[in-house]
Design a protein around this motif. Structure first.
Motif, mmCIF file in Angstrom:
data_model
loop_
_atom_site.group_PDB
_atom_site.id
_atom_site.type_symbol
_atom_site.label_atom_id
_atom_site.label_comp_id
_atom_site.label_asym_id
_atom_site.label_seq_id
_atom_site.Cartn_x
_atom_site.Cartn_y
_atom_site.Cartn_z
ATOM 1 N N LEU A 26 0.828 -1.216 0.000
ATOM 2 C CA LEU A 26 0.000 0.000 0.000
ATOM 3 C C LEU A 26 0.859 1.261 0.000
ATOM 4 O O LEU A 26 0.558 2.233 -0.691
ATOM 5 N N GLY A 27 1.949 1.233 0.772
ATOM 6 C CA GLY A 27 2.831 2.403 0.843
ATOM 7 C C GLY A 27 3.483 2.713 -0.492
ATOM 8 O O GLY A 27 3.606 3.869 -0.880
ATOM 9 N N TYR A 28 3.882 1.650 -1.193
ATOM 10 C CA TYR A 28 4.501 1.859 -2.510
ATOM 11 C C TYR A 28 3.503 2.502 -3.457
ATOM 12 O O TYR A 28 3.792 3.456 -4.172
ATOM 13 N N THR A 29 2.321 1.943 -3.431
ATOM 14 C CA THR A 29 1.329 2.345 -4.412
ATOM 15 C C THR A 29 0.835 3.760 -4.155
ATOM 16 O O THR A 29 0.645 4.550 -5.070
ATOM 17 N N MET A 30 0.678 4.122 -2.862
ATOM 18 C CA MET A 30 0.196 5.471 -2.536
ATOM 19 C C MET A 30 1.207 6.529 -2.966
ATOM 20 O O MET A 30 0.856 7.529 -3.590
ATOM 21 N N VAL A 31 2.487 6.290 -2.607
ATOM 22 C CA VAL A 31 3.516 7.276 -2.947
ATOM 23 C C VAL A 31 3.638 7.391 -4.461
ATOM 24 O O VAL A 31 3.744 8.488 -5.008
ATOM 25 N N TYR A 32 3.574 6.256 -5.141
ATOM 26 C CA TYR A 32 3.663 6.304 -6.592
ATOM 27 C C TYR A 32 2.492 7.089 -7.167
ATOM 28 O O TYR A 32 2.653 7.901 -8.069
ATOM 29 N N GLY A 33 1.324 6.832 -6.631
ATOM 30 C CA GLY A 33 0.134 7.516 -7.111
ATOM 31 C C GLY A 33 0.255 9.027 -6.993
ATOM 32 O O GLY A 33 -0.149 9.764 -7.879
ATOM 33 N N ILE A 34 0.827 9.487 -5.880
ATOM 34 C CA ILE A 34 0.878 10.932 -5.633
ATOM 35 C C ILE A 34 2.032 11.609 -6.377
ATOM 36 O O ILE A 34 1.846 12.616 -7.042
ATOM 37 N N ILE A 35 3.258 11.079 -6.231
ATOM 38 C CA ILE A 35 4.387 11.797 -6.840
ATOM 39 C C ILE A 35 5.124 11.000 -7.905
ATOM 40 O O ILE A 35 6.169 11.429 -8.392
ATOM 41 N N GLY A 36 4.594 9.823 -8.263
ATOM 42 C CA GLY A 36 5.225 9.056 -9.342
ATOM 43 C C GLY A 36 6.613 8.553 -8.994
ATOM 44 O O GLY A 36 7.445 8.339 -9.859
ATOM 45 N N LEU A 37 6.865 8.359 -7.679
ATOM 46 C CA LEU A 37 8.193 7.895 -7.260
ATOM 47 C C LEU A 37 8.090 6.476 -6.711
ATOM 48 O O LEU A 37 7.184 6.171 -5.933
ATOM 49 N N ILE A 38 9.005 5.605 -7.129
ATOM 50 C CA ILE A 38 9.074 4.296 -6.491
ATOM 51 C C ILE A 38 9.992 4.451 -5.292
ATOM 52 O O ILE A 38 11.200 4.612 -5.420
ATOM 53 N N ASN A 39 9.381 4.462 -4.124
ATOM 54 C CA ASN A 39 10.119 4.770 -2.910
ATOM 55 C C ASN A 39 10.846 3.523 -2.411
ATOM 56 O O ASN A 39 10.311 2.746 -1.625
ATOM 57 N N PHE A 40 12.086 3.346 -2.854
ATOM 58 C CA PHE A 40 12.818 2.141 -2.501
ATOM 59 C C PHE A 40 13.100 2.023 -1.012
ATOM 60 O O PHE A 40 13.381 0.947 -0.516
ATOM 61 N N ALA A 41 13.027 3.152 -0.309
ATOM 62 C CA ALA A 41 13.289 3.092 1.134
ATOM 63 C C ALA A 41 12.084 2.556 1.901
ATOM 64 O O ALA A 41 12.169 2.334 3.104
ATOM 65 N N HIS A 42 10.969 2.328 1.195
ATOM 66 C CA HIS A 42 9.749 1.937 1.904
ATOM 67 C C HIS A 42 9.892 0.595 2.622
ATOM 68 O O HIS A 42 9.447 0.426 3.750
ATOM 69 N N GLY A 43 10.539 -0.365 1.973
ATOM 70 C CA GLY A 43 10.755 -1.670 2.608
ATOM 71 C C GLY A 43 11.537 -1.527 3.901
ATOM 72 O O GLY A 43 11.294 -2.254 4.875
ATOM 73 N N ASP A 44 12.466 -0.582 3.933
ATOM 74 C CA ASP A 44 13.270 -0.400 5.130
ATOM 75 C C ASP A 44 12.483 0.257 6.254
ATOM 76 O O ASP A 44 12.794 0.088 7.421
ATOM 77 N N ILE A 45 11.433 1.000 5.881
ATOM 78 C CA ILE A 45 10.548 1.564 6.907
ATOM 79 C C ILE A 45 9.807 0.418 7.609
ATOM 80 O O ILE A 45 9.606 0.433 8.822
ATOM 81 N N TYR A 46 9.466 -0.579 6.832
ATOM 82 C CA TYR A 46 8.832 -1.781 7.400
ATOM 83 C C TYR A 46 9.778 -2.457 8.392
ATOM 84 O O TYR A 46 9.402 -2.787 9.524
ATOM 85 N N ALA A 47 11.059 -2.620 7.991
ATOM 86 C CA ALA A 47 12.043 -3.203 8.906
ATOM 87 C C ALA A 47 12.205 -2.322 10.143
ATOM 88 O O ALA A 47 12.328 -2.810 11.265
ATOM 89 N N LEU A 48 12.138 -1.005 9.930
ATOM 90 C CA LEU A 48 12.266 -0.075 11.055
ATOM 91 C C LEU A 48 11.116 -0.286 12.044
ATOM 92 O O LEU A 48 11.320 -0.222 13.258
ATOM 93 N N GLY A 49 9.922 -0.565 11.520
ATOM 94 C CA GLY A 49 8.778 -0.848 12.387
ATOM 95 C C GLY A 49 9.055 -2.040 13.287
ATOM 96 O O GLY A 49 8.702 -2.058 14.466
#
Lengths: 312, 410
Positions: A26-49
């Protein structure tokens, strides 16, 4: 185990894996939807959780299996705090690393995202060390299958599975409702559709982007904690692996599309489990990424499509 | 710069100029011999890489830093890529070239990963520089019969310059298979992490188990970075093995496999797990939890662990290491120490700073009182001591059960 039991067990496995993948996707898709960026750091936010919640638990002294009342206050409070922290970290990553590049060519923020991913990984590596990390077994495990399917059943369907569903599914529903029915959700949809037009209509774009990163980060943080409780294990690089699969899920479902990400997550979950069982574990990753390639070639807009006018 | 800072700087410069000069004049009139080391010093390898470096330093310290009139200097190189945190062939090649190009370099201790050794071995071989590994266990590096052309492709000069003081995987995999037969574990599911070490040892185990008449019901390779193996383990569970053999190292999935075998209730019916030395680490118990590993996990190890080794050399290493660094010497640090002592002994016997003479002295190492026992090198460069230890995890500790070997009798 009979062949049917094995199949049923693999469906359960696929459903549980799919649940947390969907939450990350969901995080990937939302960020992509808004700014067209594939946020590669998103997986690491999950690990941070995973790591933030683990630290909170050990700081609160919650390290053994909880019972009754403790479950009701300890897990939700730690989860909310974790979501807040990971959400804010995600916002800061955007503020520091992506926002200055908002109008730069698309490749620039993409590379920055990879850099942000490395920074987060190294922080976690220095924080908890490079090895596997044990996550406290705080949730009681009781096998419910004998009660549901009769005592001779060899299926494993535990209270932990229920817990996983009870956290991930409501979060996904809540997000969908939020985006559909609130004012900020509406401005998110407007921004996704046409950023400039939305700005001209008086929508504060930066605030919308911030909200998106906050929600995406919070969901990933929740996924990290749920996986910790569920699998009792993790590692600083866990986000890289899960991130790749969640990203695939987002693309397969139709990047930018919220129900699509959820659908993609479950699809990848089932596919991996069935491939482990009926093909070979060595081929599972190849199967998943072959699916990604097939979609990119034949249906680049994913199962549900990018749904341009109704992106969310 | 203020006055006192200048003073301190002046003093430091004085120290730097005086002390080495003093040492040379007093003890090392013949100059310096450099020993290069090369293995990963970052990422997941920080603890082990550091321990190995410390063990090398300790060996030099035990020789008082001077051998045959030469001052011994260690040059510690890292062959890991900062991007991936694991070994990188290009970097390993650069390290070996650096050592070969240094006229003072008389020995190369490395590598940790067998894949990296494939890169550096031909380089040191052409230069006639002795290489000794503290950790490579892939058998094809020294013995024929594995990949085509091995081991001659690593020896372009035709002579052996690469040695190891521990047994290779062919012996360990075989010992594991023979031991599981003795334990009465007859149906086996083999898993590995698809890396050179893990798959190599699991393949040997697989072959040997079949040769011994055990039933191998499946063999699967896993994704070493994944943490969720429930789907694969469901398949393993359905195959109803007595034993799951896992060719893993500590950070390539073995820990999760054991933990999730426990979560799926697989140990409840008496199923066991067996793994190689790559899993022999206190981290295994810590990360997989005592409840999962106790009485369920067997481990094989080429040689005895430092605290169990007989002999004064072993005790001296163990005690001094603990005293100096305030922690247990983990994993392969023991062999890093032993490799260094073999080289220092050869330098002493050769008596001159000459690569060919030192190489030949290493080759002629006979009945060397190492910490793993008294050994020599065979014609391939392998140790003659091949006894291994079999362990069971009990009460959160590795409990030595018996000496095992490929041809063991039950």
């Amino acid at each position: 185990m009979t062949a049917q039991e094995v199949f049923l067990q693999q469906l359960i496995n696929g459903f549980t894996t799919g649940s947390y993948l969907a939450l990350i996707a969901l995080g990937y898709t939302m960020v992509y939807g808004i700014i067209g960026l594939i946020n590669f750091a998103h997986g690491d936010i999950y690990a941070l959780g995973f790591f933030v919640s683990l630290s909170l638990l050990s700081w609160m002294g919650v390290t053994s299996t909880l019972t009754g009342g403790q479950l009701v206050w300890a897990i939700p409070s730690v989860m909310l705090l974790t979501m807040l922290v990971t959400g804010l970290v995600n916002v800061s990553v955007d503020r520091i690393a992506y926002r200055p590049l908002r109008h730069a060519p698309r490749l620039a923020p993409l590379i920055t995202a990879i850099g942000a991913s490395f920074v987060l990984e190294n922080i976690m590596q220095n924080w908890y060390g490079p090895s596997q990390v044990y996550y406290y077994n705080i949730f009681p495990t009781i096998n419910l299958a004998p009660a549901l399917l009769g005592p001779q059943s060899e299926i494993l369907f535990t209270t932990k599975d229920i817990f996983l569903f009870a956290v991930t599914i409501p979060l996904m529903v809540a997000l969908t409702l939020f985006v559909k029915h609130t004012k900020i959700g509406k401005s998110m949809r407007a921004t996704a559709q046409d950023r400039e037009a939305a700005q001209m209509m008086g929508i504060n774009i930066e605030r919308v982007i911030m909200t998106t990163f906050l929600i995406g980060g919070a969901l990933a943080g929740a996924a990290g904690m749920v996986v910790g409780i569920y699998l009792n294990t993790g590692r600083y690089l866990m986000g890289f692996d899960a991130g790749l699969q969640a990203f695939t899920a987002a693309v397969v479902g139709g990047i930018g599309n919220i129900p699509g990400a959820v659908l993609g997550g479950y699809l990848i979950g089932f596919l991996s489990a069935l491939s482990d069982q009926y093909l070979s574990a060595a081929w599972t990753r190849a199967t998943v990424f072959a699916l990604l390639i097939l979609f990119l070639i034949f249906r680049p807009s994913g199962i549900l499509g990018e749904q341009i006018p109704e992106k969310f | 710069m203020t006055g006192w800072r200048k003073g301190i700087l002046g003093f430091l410069i004085l120290l730097l100029t005086v002390i080495p000069g003093f040492g040379d004049a007093q003890q090392a009139p013949k100059g310096t011999i450099k020993i290069y080391t090369s293995w990963p010093m970052q990422g997941g390898m920080i603890p082990e890489g550091t321990a190995m470096k410390r063990a090398v330093d300790l060996a030099v310290e035990h020789s008082k830093g001077v051998v045959a009139g030469y001052r011994i200097q260690i040059v510690n190189l890292d062959d890991a890529s900062p991007v991936t945190g694991t070994w990188d062939g290009t970097i390993e090649a650069e390290n070996a070239q650096k050592a070969v190009a240094d006229k003072d370099a008389m020995a190369y201790i490395g590598t940790y990963n067998s894949g990296a050794a494939k890169v550096s071995m031909p380089i040191t071989n052409k230069a006639g520089l002795v290489q000794i590994t503290p950790a490579n266990t892939y058998p094809g590096l020294t013995k024929p019969g594995f990949e085509k052309g091995e081991p001659d492709i690593y020896r372009p000069s035709g002579q052996v310059n690469y040695f190891r003081t521990h047994a290779a995987d062919d012996l360990q995999g075989g010992a594991g298979a023979a031991w599981s037969k003795c334990l009465g574990l007859k149906r086996i599911f083999v898993l590995d992490d698809r890396q050179l070490y893990g798959k190599g040892i699991a393949d040997v185990f697989d072959q040997e188990a079949r040769r011994l008449g055990l039933q191998v019901v499946g063999h699967e390779g896993v994704e070493s970075t994944a943490i969720d193996f429930r789907a694969l383990l469901t398949k393993v569970k359905a195959a109803k093995p007595d034993l799951v053999y896992g060719g893993f190292v500590i950070d390539s999935g073995g820990v999760q496999i054991i933990q999730q075998m426990k979560a799926l209730g697989m140990f409840d019916g008496g199923m066991k797990f067996m793994g190689p030395d790559g899993l022999y680490s206190p981290g295994l118990v810590e990360q997989a939890t005592p409840a999962a590993v106790n009485n369920n996990v067997y481990l094989t190890f080429p040689g005895l662990p430092p605290d169990q080794l007989p002999g004064d050399a072993a005790k001296r290493f163990y005690n001094d290491y603990k005293a100096k660094y305030k922690e247990e010497p983990i994993g392969w640090s023991l062999y890093a120490y032993q490799s260094t002592t073999v080289i220092l002994d050869a330098v002493k016997r050769a008596g001159v700073k000459d690569r060919a003479k030192i190489l030949s002295a290493v080759r002629n190492t006979k009945n060397f009182p190492g910490i793993t026992g008294i050994f020599s090198f065979d014609k391939n460069g392998d140790t003659t001591v091949t006894d291994m230890a079999g362990y069971l995890v009990k009460d959160g500790k590795f409990q030595f059960l018996r000496v095992i070997g490929k041809d063991m009798k039950c």
